[in-house]
Design a protein around this motif. Sequence first.
Motif, PDB file in Angstrom:
ATOM      1  N   UNK A 650       5.821  -2.214   4.433  1.00 27.47           N
ATOM      2  CA  UNK A 650       4.886  -3.479   4.054  1.00 27.47           C
ATOM      3  C   UNK A 650       5.194  -4.371   2.767  1.00 27.47           C
ATOM      4  N   UNK A 651       4.332  -2.980   1.653  1.00 22.79           N
ATOM      5  CA  UNK A 651       4.398  -3.088   0.691  1.00 22.79           C
ATOM      6  C   UNK A 651       5.127  -4.073  -0.511  1.00 22.79           C
ATOM      7  N   UNK A 652       6.853  -2.989   0.366  1.00 20.09           N
ATOM      8  CA  UNK A 652       7.848  -4.306  -0.310  1.00 20.09           C
ATOM      9  C   UNK A 652       8.254  -5.451   0.039  1.00 20.09           C
ATOM     10  N   UNK A 653       7.728  -5.401   1.208  1.00 17.39           N
ATOM     11  CA  UNK A 653       7.462  -7.029   2.209  1.00 17.39           C
ATOM     12  C   UNK A 653       7.434  -7.923   0.821  1.00 17.39           C
ATOM     13  N   UNK A 654       6.507  -7.911   0.454  1.00 16.78           N
ATOM     14  CA  UNK A 654       5.153  -8.230  -0.447  1.00 16.78           C
ATOM     15  C   UNK A 654       6.152  -8.784  -1.680  1.00 16.78           C
ATOM     16  N   UNK A 655       6.368  -7.988  -2.115  1.00 17.34           N
ATOM     17  CA  UNK A 655       7.423  -8.229  -3.152  1.00 17.34           C
ATOM     18  C   UNK A 655       6.139  -6.707  -3.930  1.00 17.34           C
ATOM     19  N   UNK A 656       6.299  -5.687  -3.815  1.00 15.52           N
ATOM     20  CA  UNK A 656       5.369  -5.452  -4.912  1.00 15.52           C
ATOM     21  C   UNK A 656       6.115  -3.783  -3.752  1.00 15.52           C
ATOM     22  N   UNK A 657       6.515  -2.738  -4.459  1.00 12.27           N
ATOM     23  CA  UNK A 657       7.484  -1.412  -4.258  1.00 12.27           C
ATOM     24  C   UNK A 657       6.433  -0.307  -4.643  1.00 12.27           C
ATOM     25  N   UNK A 658       5.219  -0.879  -4.172  1.00 15.84           N
ATOM     26  CA  UNK A 658       4.526   0.600  -4.742  1.00 15.84           C
ATOM     27  C   UNK A 658       3.935   1.900  -3.630  1.00 15.84           C
ATOM     28  N   UNK A 659       3.079   2.636  -3.971  1.00 13.27           N
ATOM     29  CA  UNK A 659       3.521   3.771  -3.116  1.00 13.27           C
ATOM     30  C   UNK A 659       1.869   3.840  -2.235  1.00 13.27           C
ATOM     31  N   UNK A 660       2.218   4.743  -1.322  1.00 13.85           N
ATOM     32  CA  UNK A 660       1.355   4.565  -0.365  1.00 13.85           C
ATOM     33  C   UNK A 660       0.931   6.133   0.527  1.00 13.85           C
ATOM     34  N   UNK A 661      -0.314   6.324  -0.466  1.00 16.13           N
ATOM     35  CA  UNK A 661      -0.478   7.949  -0.595  1.00 16.13           C
ATOM     36  C   UNK A 661      -2.017   7.729   0.944  1.00 16.13           C
ATOM     37  N   UNK A 662      -1.791   7.108   1.314  1.00 16.95           N
ATOM     38  CA  UNK A 662      -2.622   7.427   2.376  1.00 16.95           C
ATOM     39  C   UNK A 662      -2.044   7.930   3.672  1.00 16.95           C
TER      40      UNK A 662
END
Length: 663
Positions: A650-662
């Motif tokens: 989902x974050x990659x689709x938003x253009x953000x290669x960010x981590x998910x710590x949930x």
Amino acid sequence: MKRVKVESSVPMTRLTLIQALMAVLLVYLLFMSLEIPLIFKTGYGSVPGDGSLIDALPRPILADDDEATRTVLDPHRVFLRIPERRVRETKRLSGLFFNESIFDAADAVDELSALHKAAKQAWLAGKKLWEELESGKVQADPINVENRIEHCPVSMALSSSEFSARKRIIELPCGLTLGSHITVVGSPRWAHLEKDPQIALLKEGEEALMVSQFMMELLRLMTVDGEESPRILHFNPRLKGDWSGKPVIEHNTCYRMQWGTPLRCEGWSSQADEDTVDGLVKCEKWLRDDDSNSEDSKVAWWLNRLIGRQRKISFNWPFPFAEGKLFVLTLSTGLEGYHINVDGRHITSFPYRTGFVLEDATGLYLNGDVDVHSVFAASLPSLHPSVAPQQHLEMFRKWQAPPLLDGQVELFIGILSAGNHFAERMAVRKTWMQHKLIRSSKVAARFFVALTIFFIQQNGGKEINAQLKKEADFFGDIVIVPYMDNYDLVVLKTVAICEYGVHNMAAKYIMKCDDDTFVRVEAMIQEAKKVPRDGSLYIGNINYYHKVFRSGKWAVTYEEWPAEEYPPYANGPGYIISSDIAQFVVAEFQSHQLRLFKMEDVSMGIWVEKFNGSKPVEYVHSLKFCQYGCTEDYYTAHYQSPRQMLCLWEKLHQGKPQCCNMR
């Protein structure tokens, strides 16, 4: 003054031209009104919501047995303007086989024999199982949630004798869920002399080391023979015997034989700026004999009394465990981590580690210097959320692998997986395997799974194999390696990836990753193209000058590897090689010249070094191939749970290669 007279009428020639243009426009509109409904009927021109298919691809048509919204690529329907490309047939069974005649002819005993013999036995056993599956003798039960739901007890209780009879393990068939809690009633034993001669080694004048400690672990029971059960939580109170000389509580996790960073609670209170777990501190304070107890000075006490300020009352608690003293320990699960209470007081909290989910905890194990009187577990999930395929597999055609069209595949990604990893494979299908480069067949990805002979608890190994074959037949993205799964033989799956990438895909680059690795597909292509097109490459998070361990879990004998260092090798969660290296690996295996090593990532480093002797290889090192967890702007993220996979996508689709710590 004369005015110029303006013509009020349009010349006949111009009027005729306008009428002709209007007639053409009318015919065009009439044509389009008939064509557009036809396009929508056939499915051409429709674009999926995620925009993952490019215009040159054949468009989806509705499947008969799916809902109206379920679509599947039809390889036989293409645009008339696009040159017709034939659909390439792909195999569901790995072409990797063991050449028995060559092995039997090589009768000499050398350092390769043990692992090669194990490989031969695994191949013979796997070949027999596969023949049973192909013959139809073993059938998978139909996936029917109504009939196949496995009900599990919501609470469990074991006495001391029952717990001992079960080898000090309480099985949690459905794992844990939010709000689950386990209570252990026990008493630590009196300290004894250390038995390990390396630890008990005394210097002159030192007293003998006395030890009293125990451990409580949450385990995920495994299916792969030879692999230790991952320690989802390692809780280790040390009353005596710690190197610090003080009572200590240590937390940790161990996943795929890799220990994480420990959390040590040594009696000091957690810092004010330290992260909490569900609002609770990670380490509570207890009395220490070396604590100054920083009391207020007498002057400060008198000043506070004069101005009427009340003194804050503090409670001093002893270490929560004492030799021979009964304790009641409760482990509970929160949103952010595990919480430990002893005798009604919060002692410590440990945040969830990346790579695990609550349902993974299918066993509780206690060992060490402790007498267990009883164990209780309550608020457990009533349905098995992890191992039952019907809980995870979504048998919709939109998740099927796209057809491979004729033409060279740019990158082939082989994903190592285990038979019961239904959730992990489904998460990959829903996320980065939906990337437009994969949907367009420019990049191809397949899971590589070996067969298994046993499975945890109520499920039989044959049923899992049959279900695996059914899953492979439906999704078309699984390559079954006809070997019996064994942790020391994971290297065979890596060879199978090379064989499939070379012979079936004719790929320019071949990547290996794990089923809990999230891959940024476009980043892989970009990294590979940094090396000249005709050059040999080895890309990943590369270890240089890695020392060989001669003891411990990663112990290697001198017969297995005589040198003190390994050659440079990329960490296993994700690396890329060029096709010429893969061809070399396959040729060496088929001629029985390939050195099999029990650590597959080290094995690839050994093979690449040998190949490098005949043709130069460009080693490309990047920390963005994350070995543990995830970092911002990653290329690959490791130890990602299915839920984290969806979050990363989902974050990659938003253009953000960010981590998910949930969780």
